[in-house]
Scaffold this motif. Structure first.
Motif, PDB file in Angstrom:
ATOM      1  N   ASN A  84     -56.180   7.714 -57.259  1.00 21.53           N
ATOM      2  CA  ASN A  84     -54.847   8.165 -56.880  1.00 21.53           C
ATOM      3  C   ASN A  84     -54.225   7.097 -56.000  1.00 21.53           C
ATOM      4  O   ASN A  84     -54.529   6.989 -54.803  1.00 21.53           O
ATOM      5  N   LYS A  85     -53.364   6.292 -56.602  1.00 20.04           N
ATOM      6  CA  LYS A  85     -52.806   5.150 -55.882  1.00 20.04           C
ATOM      7  C   LYS A  85     -51.888   5.589 -54.751  1.00 20.04           C
ATOM      8  O   LYS A  85     -51.897   4.992 -53.669  1.00 20.04           O
ATOM      9  N   SER A  86     -51.107   6.637 -54.974  1.00 20.61           N
ATOM     10  CA  SER A  86     -50.153   7.068 -53.946  1.00 20.61           C
ATOM     11  C   SER A  86     -50.863   7.607 -52.711  1.00 20.61           C
ATOM     12  O   SER A  86     -50.395   7.444 -51.587  1.00 20.61           O
ATOM     13  N   GLN A  87     -52.020   8.239 -52.929  1.00 19.37           N
ATOM     14  CA  GLN A  87     -52.782   8.769 -51.796  1.00 19.37           C
ATOM     15  C   GLN A  87     -53.925   7.849 -51.402  1.00 19.37           C
ATOM     16  O   GLN A  87     -54.700   8.196 -50.504  1.00 19.37           O
ATOM     17  N   THR A  88     -54.013   6.717 -52.045  1.00 22.28           N
ATOM     18  CA  THR A  88     -55.098   5.742 -51.815  1.00 22.28           C
ATOM     19  C   THR A  88     -56.448   6.442 -51.716  1.00 22.28           C
ATOM     20  O   THR A  88     -57.198   6.280 -50.747  1.00 22.28           O
ATOM     21  N   SER A  89     -56.731   7.233 -52.733  1.00 26.33           N
ATOM     22  CA  SER A  89     -57.981   7.984 -52.732  1.00 26.33           C
ATOM     23  C   SER A  89     -58.740   7.778 -54.033  1.00 26.33           C
ATOM     24  O   SER A  89     -58.165   7.405 -55.062  1.00 26.33           O
ATOM     25  N   SER A 102     -57.048   4.625 -67.672  1.00 27.98           N
ATOM     26  CA  SER A 102     -57.053   6.030 -67.265  1.00 27.98           C
ATOM     27  C   SER A 102     -57.538   6.175 -65.830  1.00 27.98           C
ATOM     28  O   SER A 102     -58.555   5.584 -65.437  1.00 27.98           O
ATOM     29  N   THR A 103     -56.821   6.969 -65.068  1.00 31.96           N
ATOM     30  CA  THR A 103     -57.168   7.118 -63.651  1.00 31.96           C
ATOM     31  C   THR A 103     -58.352   8.043 -63.437  1.00 31.96           C
ATOM     32  O   THR A 103     -58.897   8.119 -62.345  1.00 31.96           O
TER      33      THR A 103
END
Lengths: 113, 115
Positions: B68-73, B54-55
């Motif tokens: 948040n992998k797409s926003q590297t956050s 779970s993120t």
């Protein structure tokens, strides 16, 4: 809950003197680390230790530094000839296999005069 | 090489207000993400971590962070802060492969809760 302990909490030394900082990692952990935090700066990695040898060290960890696990419980960081710029908070950390998470001790504040 | 960026060095917030501490990271390999907290004159304590699954991860004292992998956050949030949350918060990462990999820290964010 098990925790990493460090002694002393504060060490004051004269420039050029040798210091040994001591750590007792969590008992079933096999990976050990030292980090330092110069006042106002970020926490920086110094060295990692596994199976009685250094696994990785940073460029900060020069010949003045050494680490040792003298017995089954202690992990030490020695600075042979301290410099003013060695003044910092030194943190010990340990982790257990698979070493996903490192647990930090309370730190030793080293002041070099 | 990996790096962690915490853009806010200090965040003042009133008691019982929500807070978000921002963290962005950079890495070419898969990483684990952590938040550590340092209370005044104390050492580093693990607050929460993302390893897999779970993120959204939560701590026992009401903080949560979302990977948040797409926003590297990996921002840290709390819906209602207490005076006791006053501390410095460090975002950190570690390579997910290799047990002895070092932890790379951000520069820290000082959270000041105002009564």
């Amino acid at each position: 809950e098990p925790e990493v302990t460090q002694t002393p909490s504060h060490q004051v030394t004269q420039m050029g003197q040798e210091v040994i900082l001591r750590c007792v990692p969590i008992s079933n952990h096999l990976y050990f680390y030292w980090y330092r935090q110069i006042l106002g700066q970020k926490v920086e990695f110094l060295v990692s230790f596994y199976n009685n040898e250094i696994s990785e060290k940073s460029e900060i960890f020069d010949d003045q530094f050494s680490v040792e696990r003298p017995d089954g419980s202690n992990f030490t960081l020695k600075i042979r000839s301290t410099k003013l710029e060695d003044s910092a908070m030194y943190f010990c950390a340990s982790s257990d296999p698979p070493a996903d998470t490192q647990y930090f001790g309370p730190g030793t504040r080293l002041t070099v005069l | 090489a990996q790096s962690v960026t915490q853009l806010d060095s200090q965040v003042p917030v009133f008691e019982e207000a929500p807070v978000e501490l921002r963290c962005n990271y950079s890495s070419s390999v898969s990483v684990y993400l952590f938040w550590y907290v340092q209370y005044p004159n104390q050492g580093l304590q693990l607050l929460l971590k993302y390893l897999s699954g779970s993120t959204l991860v939560e701590s026992i004292n009401g903080f949560e962070a979302e990977f948040n992998k797409s926003q590297t956050s990996f921002h840290l949030r709390k819906p209602s802060v207490h005076i006791s949350d006053t501390a410095e918060y460090f975002c950190a990462l570690k390579r997910s492969s290799g047990g002895y990999q070092k932890v790379t820290f951000g520069t820290g964010t000082k959270l000041q809760v105002i009564p």
